[in-house]
Write an enzyme that holds these catalytic residues in place. Structure first.
Site, short mmCIF file in Angstrom:
data_model
loop_
_atom_site.label_atom_id
_atom_site.label_comp_id
_atom_site.label_asym_id
_atom_site.label_seq_id
_atom_site.Cartn_x
_atom_site.Cartn_y
_atom_site.Cartn_z
N HIS A 196 -3.38 7.55 1.89
CA HIS A 196 -3.74 6.21 1.40
C HIS A 196 -5.16 5.91 1.87
CE1 HIS A 196 -3.90 2.02 0.65
NE2 HIS A 196 -3.67 1.64 1.90
N ASN A 212 -9.93 -0.13 -0.49
CA ASN A 212 -8.47 -0.04 -0.45
C ASN A 212 -7.89 -0.64 -1.74
OD1 ASN A 212 -5.75 -0.32 0.05
ND2 ASN A 212 -6.00 -1.08 2.14
N CYS A 220 0.81 -1.23 0.00
CA CYS A 220 0.00 0.00 0.00
C CYS A 220 0.84 1.27 0.00
CB CYS A 220 -0.95 0.01 1.18
SG CYS A 220 -2.11 -1.35 1.11
N1 ACO Z 1 -18.67 -8.33 8.53
C1 ACO Z 1 -19.19 -8.55 9.75
N2 ACO Z 1 -18.44 -8.82 10.82
C2 ACO Z 1 -17.11 -8.87 10.65
C3 ACO Z 1 -16.51 -8.66 9.42
C4 ACO Z 1 -17.34 -8.38 8.32
N3 ACO Z 1 -16.85 -8.14 7.09
N4 ACO Z 1 -15.17 -8.76 9.56
C5 ACO Z 1 -14.94 -9.04 10.85
N5 ACO Z 1 -16.11 -9.11 11.52
C6 ACO Z 1 -16.33 -9.39 12.92
C7 ACO Z 1 -15.17 -10.11 13.54
O1 ACO Z 1 -15.26 -11.50 13.30
C8 ACO Z 1 -15.36 -9.77 15.01
O2 ACO Z 1 -16.35 -10.60 15.53
P1 ACO Z 1 -16.17 -11.21 17.04
O3 ACO Z 1 -16.12 -10.01 17.92
O4 ACO Z 1 -17.39 -12.05 17.16
O5 ACO Z 1 -14.89 -11.98 16.99
C9 ACO Z 1 -15.92 -8.36 14.97
O6 ACO Z 1 -16.41 -8.16 13.63
C10 ACO Z 1 -14.90 -7.30 15.28
O7 ACO Z 1 -13.71 -7.57 14.53
P2 ACO Z 1 -12.46 -6.63 14.58
O8 ACO Z 1 -11.42 -7.17 13.67
O9 ACO Z 1 -12.09 -6.34 15.98
O10 ACO Z 1 -13.10 -5.30 13.96
P3 ACO Z 1 -12.49 -3.90 13.83
O11 ACO Z 1 -13.36 -2.89 14.42
O12 ACO Z 1 -11.02 -3.89 14.21
O13 ACO Z 1 -12.57 -3.66 12.25
C11 ACO Z 1 -11.10 -3.76 10.37
C12 ACO Z 1 -11.90 -4.56 11.38
C13 ACO Z 1 -12.06 -2.96 9.54
C14 ACO Z 1 -10.34 -4.72 9.48
C15 ACO Z 1 -10.14 -2.83 11.13
O14 ACO Z 1 -9.39 -3.55 12.07
C16 ACO Z 1 -9.21 -2.13 10.22
O15 ACO Z 1 -9.58 -1.28 9.46
N6 ACO Z 1 -7.90 -2.47 10.33
C17 ACO Z 1 -6.92 -1.86 9.50
C18 ACO Z 1 -6.85 -2.67 8.29
C19 ACO Z 1 -6.37 -1.87 7.18
O16 ACO Z 1 -6.82 -0.76 6.91
N7 ACO Z 1 -5.44 -2.47 6.50
C20 ACO Z 1 -4.90 -1.86 5.42
C21 ACO Z 1 -3.79 -0.92 5.84
S1 ACO Z 1 -2.38 -1.44 5.20
C22 ACO Z 1 -2.80 -1.65 3.67
O17 ACO Z 1 -3.51 -0.82 3.12
C23 ACO Z 1 -2.35 -2.88 3.00
#
Ligand code: ACO
Length: 324
Positions: A251, A281, A113
């Site tokens: 980004h 993304n 990224c």
């Molecule tokens: N739909 C519904 N529920 C979901 C989904 C989905 N698509 N994905 C995960 N969940 C659930 C999980 O299983 C979890 O359930 P549980 O509590 O029963 O275990 C719950 O939602 C919460 O999961 P978290 O991973 O804690 O959710 P979070 O609020 O952290 O959001 C996310 C997840 C969106 C991936 C967030 O962590 C994030 O944005 N992280 C950064 C990732 C990113 O941007 N990466 C790219 C940057 S680097 C690059 O660009 C390559």
């Protein structure tokens, strides 16, 4: 001194749009969850016969047209991608051939990224050294090809697209931070975090392409801190302050990261260019996709100070200050 001055920009998104609603029929997710956690409403998906080089070529042609520069003038192509057409040759060389360029050099850089920031910094340094004169910097990705479409924690986040800019070397007599061009770029990596965001395949390990794997919550924690650090360094290097920044083009990974970063560095929401809702993304393509949107709608004007940043797998991260 030589400055790398931006002459034009272009982008391309594949025709096919995949909405959150459609995704909810494929995996256990919902439009509400995706929008609330990420800000993403839809993403574009490359057609079956459309490859990264096709997306990159279209963006490059648009950037050249915008710059009013013939492809024959380009003597350097740096393409940022983590999803090349083939393991080799470099996808940049395919684009070079299709643009009819038979001189100069073309190669890919791989910083996921952060790729566009790495590619721009690479081109800038080559231009500043006097080795090349006119560079195409491209970010192009087909992340849809490396997603596990059964993993709801990752497949809802990414999409396909491409963006490009043309940089040209220009001599300046008394360099200052008021010059047009790339004023600073700051690149970082820390390989200790390689297992938090990676693809579980590759030629020398599995002989397969593999799928993207991510510990989302962990990545999130590092993202805001790393990005803010990079921005502070770029401002420090140039003697500029956050108040001098006209536009923040980050980004486009996640709306919550964008908002948290803008708050941390003290930038008002009006200065933040946000396109993540429209294409998710797109990795190395996301900074130029956002940049082109703000250029086209007239927000970014000649002479404006544009702050760019990114963070990705590796981890890699970085920032750049460009006076457009
Ligand atoms: N739909 C519904 N529920 C979901 C989904 C989905 N698509 N994905 C995960 N969940 C659930 C999980 O299983 C979890 O359930 P549980 O509590 O029963 O275990 C719950 O939602 C919460 O999961 P978290 O991973 O804690 O959710 P979070 O609020 O952290 O959001 C996310 C997840 C969106 C991936 C967030 O962590 C994030 O944005 N992280 C950064 C990732 C990113 O941007 N990466 C790219 C940057 S680097 C690059 O660009 C390559």
């Amino acid at each position: 001194m030589i400055r790398s001055v931006a002459k034009g920009a272009g982008s391309y998104l594949p025709e096919r749009i995949l909405t959150n609603g459609e995704l909810a029929k494929m995996v256990d997710t919902s439009d509400e969850w995706i929008q609330e956690r990420t800000g993403i409403r839809q993403r574009h998906i490359a057609a079956e016969n459309e490859k990264t080089s096709d997306l990159g070529e279209k963006a490059a042609r648009r950037a050249l047209k915008d710059a009013g520069i013939e492809a024959s003038e380009v003597d350097l192509i740096v393409l940022a991608t983590a999803t090349p057409d083939r393991t080799f040759p470099a996808t940049a060389t395919r684009i070079q051939a299709r643009l009819g360029i038979t001189h100069g050099a073309a190669f890919d850089v791989q910083a996921v990224c952060t790729g566009f920031i790495y590619a721009m910094a690479t081109a800038d340094n080559f231009l500043k050294s006097g080795q090349f004169k006119t560079a195409l910097v491209i970010g192009a990705e087909t992340f849809s090809r490396i997603l596990d479409w059964e993993d709801r924690t990752t497949c809802v986040l990414f999409g396909d697209g491409a963006g490009a800019i043309v940089l040209q070397a220009e001599e300046v007599e008394n360099p200052s931070n008021q010059d047009r061009g790339v004023l600073d770029s700051y690149l970082r990596s820390d390989g200790r975090h390689g297992d938090l965001l990676y693809v579980d395949g590759g030629p020398s390990s599995t002989q397969t392409v593999g799928h993207l794997r991510m510990a989302g919550r962990e990545v999130f924690k590092h993202a805001v801190v790393n990005i803010a650090e990079a921005i502070e360094k770029s401002l420090e290097h140039t003697g500029l302050t956050i108040d001098d920044v006209d536009w923040f083009v980050p980004h486009q990974a996640n709306q919550r990261i964008l908002t948290a970063t803008a708050r941390r560095i003290g930038l008002p929401d009006e200065k933040v260019v946000t396109t993540v809702s429209k294409h998710g993304n797109t990795s190395a393509a996301s900074v130029p996709l956002a940049l082109v949107e703000a250029l086209r709608d007239g927000r970014i004007k000649k002479g404006d100070l544009v702050l760019m940043e990114a963070m990705g797998g590796g981890f890699t991260w970085g920032s750049a200050l460009v006076r457009w």
